[in-house]
Structures are given as structure tokens and as C-alpha cells.
Design a protein around this motif. Sequence first.
Motif: not given
Length: 337
Positions: A33-36, A49-52, A184-186, A245-249
Motif C-alpha cells: 500500500n505504501s511502496i507499490a 522504498a521499504v526503508l522510507f 506523497s509516499a511519505g 506490490v506487483k498487483t498494486m503497482g
Amino acid sequence: METLPQTALWVIVMLVLLALAFDFMNGFHDAANSIATVVSTGVLRPGQAVLFAAFFNFVAIFVFHLSVATTVGKGIVEPGVVDTHVVFGALLGAISWNFITWYYGIPSSSSHALIGGIGGAVIAKAGPDALLAPGILKTLAFIFVSPLLGFLLGSLMMLLVAWLFRRTTPSRVDGWFRHLQLLSAGAYSLGHGGNDAQKTIGIIWMLLIATGYMASTDQAPPTWVVLACYLAIGLGTLFGGWRIVKTMGQRITKLKPVGGFCAETGGAMTLFLATGLGIPVSTTHTITGAIVGVGSAQRASAVRWGLAGTIVWAWVLTIPASALVAVVAYWLSLVVF
């Protein structure tokens, strides 16, 4: 306060660890949800991205009041009904459904899996009258409200941006929004941590009150519970659920940085609103609705509606499926401890 038997102590420790495992899996499952969008648009590499996202998941501890934790801990079940068996059933129901949907790469709601688990275990013990209608109804309402609001805000953001930058070259727009998408991701990761970590805080809070380790619901949850839950969801996000991630992104619709920015901004606005109102909302439903909104704002054919329909069916099944597992787990726990 009365000292609990030794056997009760190990059960409580086990349930707290199980709750934190759910919280970890919540972050792991919902990392998409956050990184896709930010990964799929190429703005950040997966490791970055995951660290962020994990950082902002934890930072949410300093931003939001414990309104959602209060709803889960005090607003869903009649006082006195919750015990260790109810908590065990609720957590096992939620964890089981999360694992199944993660395995098949289906974006489903950890939040509603937990609510379904609580509902199933409570009904198994005391019947449906033990559930508090206001808390249940507002949670159920947001199954529909959050994706619709995400859809509306995501599509409006996309239309607004398209109008504002109509005279700007696509390459320049792409360059600008590669930077703006970090904001926006943050924001979305902040909303994700703020809403989802509090659900686990609520269930541990519920457990501590039910077992006598806290005197009443008037006491705030212990600081160690709050810290542990925010840390657990951040660690879960850090490990990431790459199947989803692949599905969402990319599988729902193809996203560019401008689309990722609009989806995340619309989703973040929805999460901030829900968290402020104390509503346990699905971050999965919210971002999926926002992504579909962004895609449909470009053209209806940009969205893979068949896949979106499959995701909606998973949403419909989440609460009854996790509730069913919770009922079985509740009866099993009566034998085990």
C-alpha cells in the motif's frame, strides 16, 4: 490488583507476542500500500522504498492520537466479554486470512480481518448481542467509504494536475513528480502507520484490561505497548510483501510518477481523516480505490476491471472468512489453555 496464576501469565505473554506477530504481518502484508506506486514508477528502488515507508510508519507515533486504538479497545465489544480465548481466536482468524491473501498476491484488508476475527470470536462466546453496534457499523461503513473516497480524491487530484500542467511537456512533468512523489509516499506511509499500528494497540489494551493487568479502560495503554506496536508494523513494512506490490503497482493500471503522486495523496487524505475520527479503516481499500480513480481519470480502459473485481470479492470475503477461522480457533483455545 489480584495476582494472576502462573498459567495465565504465560498465556498473556503468548497472546501479546501473537498480537505483535499480527502487527508485523500487517506491515509486511500492507507494505504494498505504501511502496507499490513509488517502486513501480521507478522513483525509488525496492530497498530504498521499504526503508522510507518503515521510517514514516514509526514516525506516525508522534503525529496521531490513539483514537483508532480506543475504538478497537473499547468501542467494538461489550465490557467484560473479552478474555484470552476471544483474543486468541481474533488474532488467529486475522493472521490466517492475511497469510492466504498474501500467498495469492491479493490486496486485502488486515484491518477488516482483525475486526472479523474479533467479531467471530465474540459471537462464539457470547452471541452477536455482545458486539457494540456503533463501533461495528462505522467500521463496516468504511469498507465502502474508504475506497470510494480514495477513488474520488485520486481522480480529482489527477484531473486537477492534468489541468494545471496542461501546457507543460510530459518529460518536465515526469521529472517534477518524481520528486513530489516522495512527499506523497511519505504522507501515505505516515497514515498507514498511524491507523494500522493502533489496531494492535487496541487489542493488546483489550487483553490487559480483561486479564486484570490494567484497572480500567480509563487508563491509557502502556507506553511499551504503543512503542512495540509501531516498531512491529515498521519492521513488517521493512521486509515488504512483494507478491502484492506487483498487483498494486502495475497490474491494476500502469502508473507514472504523476499518477502515483495523485493516488498516494488522495489515499493519504482519506487515512488522515479516518484516523482523526477514530475509524479503523483499510489502507488496502483506500489506496486501491485511489489507484483505480487515477487510472479511470485518464481513460476507463486504463483500468483492468476484471482484476479489480477479483480484489473486491476478496474484500467481501475478508470479514466472514476471518470470523469463521476465529470461531474455530476460539473453541480450540478452550481445549489448549
